[in-house]
Design a protein around this motif. Structure first.
Motif, PDB file in Angstrom:
ATOM      1  N   GLN A  13    -113.422  56.398 129.538  1.00  0.00           N
ATOM      2  CA  GLN A  13    -111.985  56.554 129.678  1.00  0.00           C
ATOM      3  C   GLN A  13    -111.470  57.633 128.740  1.00  0.00           C
ATOM      4  O   GLN A  13    -112.054  57.888 127.689  1.00  0.00           O
ATOM      5  CB  GLN A  13    -111.277  55.246 129.371  1.00  0.00           C
ATOM      6  N   ALA A  14    -110.378  58.255 129.168  1.00  0.00           N
ATOM      7  CA  ALA A  14    -109.744  59.297 128.364  1.00  0.00           C
ATOM      8  C   ALA A  14    -108.268  59.358 128.755  1.00  0.00           C
ATOM      9  O   ALA A  14    -107.827  58.655 129.662  1.00  0.00           O
ATOM     10  CB  ALA A  14    -110.424  60.640 128.600  1.00  0.00           C
ATOM     11  N   THR A  15    -107.540  60.237 128.082  1.00  0.00           N
ATOM     12  CA  THR A  15    -106.134  60.463 128.385  1.00  0.00           C
ATOM     13  C   THR A  15    -105.957  61.925 128.759  1.00  0.00           C
ATOM     14  O   THR A  15    -106.456  62.813 128.058  1.00  0.00           O
ATOM     15  CB  THR A  15    -105.258  60.132 127.155  1.00  0.00           C
ATOM     16  N   ALA A  16    -105.257  62.170 129.883  1.00  0.00           N
ATOM     17  CA  ALA A  16    -104.985  63.548 130.279  1.00  0.00           C
ATOM     18  C   ALA A  16    -104.168  64.219 129.182  1.00  0.00           C
ATOM     19  O   ALA A  16    -103.182  63.665 128.695  1.00  0.00           O
ATOM     20  CB  ALA A  16    -104.242  63.573 131.600  1.00  0.00           C
ATOM     21  N   TYR A  17    -104.579  65.400 128.780  1.00  0.00           N
ATOM     22  CA  TYR A  17    -103.908  66.133 127.712  1.00  0.00           C
ATOM     23  C   TYR A  17    -103.182  67.352 128.271  1.00  0.00           C
ATOM     24  O   TYR A  17    -101.997  67.535 128.033  1.00  0.00           O
ATOM     25  CB  TYR A  17    -104.938  66.512 126.650  1.00  0.00           C
ATOM     26  N   THR A  18    -103.901  68.187 128.999  1.00  0.00           N
ATOM     27  CA  THR A  18    -103.291  69.353 129.650  1.00  0.00           C
ATOM     28  C   THR A  18    -103.802  69.432 131.069  1.00  0.00           C
ATOM     29  O   THR A  18    -104.889  68.925 131.388  1.00  0.00           O
ATOM     30  CB  THR A  18    -103.640  70.673 128.934  1.00  0.00           C
ATOM     31  N   TYR A  19    -103.013  70.063 131.936  1.00  0.00           N
ATOM     32  CA  TYR A  19    -103.442  70.300 133.311  1.00  0.00           C
ATOM     33  C   TYR A  19    -102.683  71.505 133.849  1.00  0.00           C
ATOM     34  O   TYR A  19    -101.457  71.583 133.726  1.00  0.00           O
ATOM     35  CB  TYR A  19    -103.169  69.080 134.197  1.00  0.00           C
TER      36      TYR A  19
END
Length: 63
Positions: free
Chosen positions: A2-8
């Motif tokens: 699992q991770a957290t979206a940081y940039t896109y």
């Protein structure tokens, strides 16, 4: 994992996620496309699959 979206970036379909230890890890368009997503917002929880230190899949975390 699992991770957290940081940039896109929607134009390049690439960005970065933050692992739970705070480490930023970039992903490319191939990893984004493999997950079947259409959009990703910073702060969203995601599931990533990695081969070595490269993300190969980004998808939304489901419970």
């Amino acid at each position: 994992m699992q991770a957290t979206a940081y940039t896109y970036d929607p134009e390049s379909r690439s960005g970065q996620v933050l692992l739970d230890d705070g480490t930023p890890v970039p992903f490319d368009a191939a990893a984004f496309d493999a997950g079947g997503l259409r959009l990703l917002r910073p702060g969203q929880r995601v599931r990533v699959e990695m081969t070595g230190d490269k993300i190969t899949l980004v998808t939304l975390q489901t419970f």
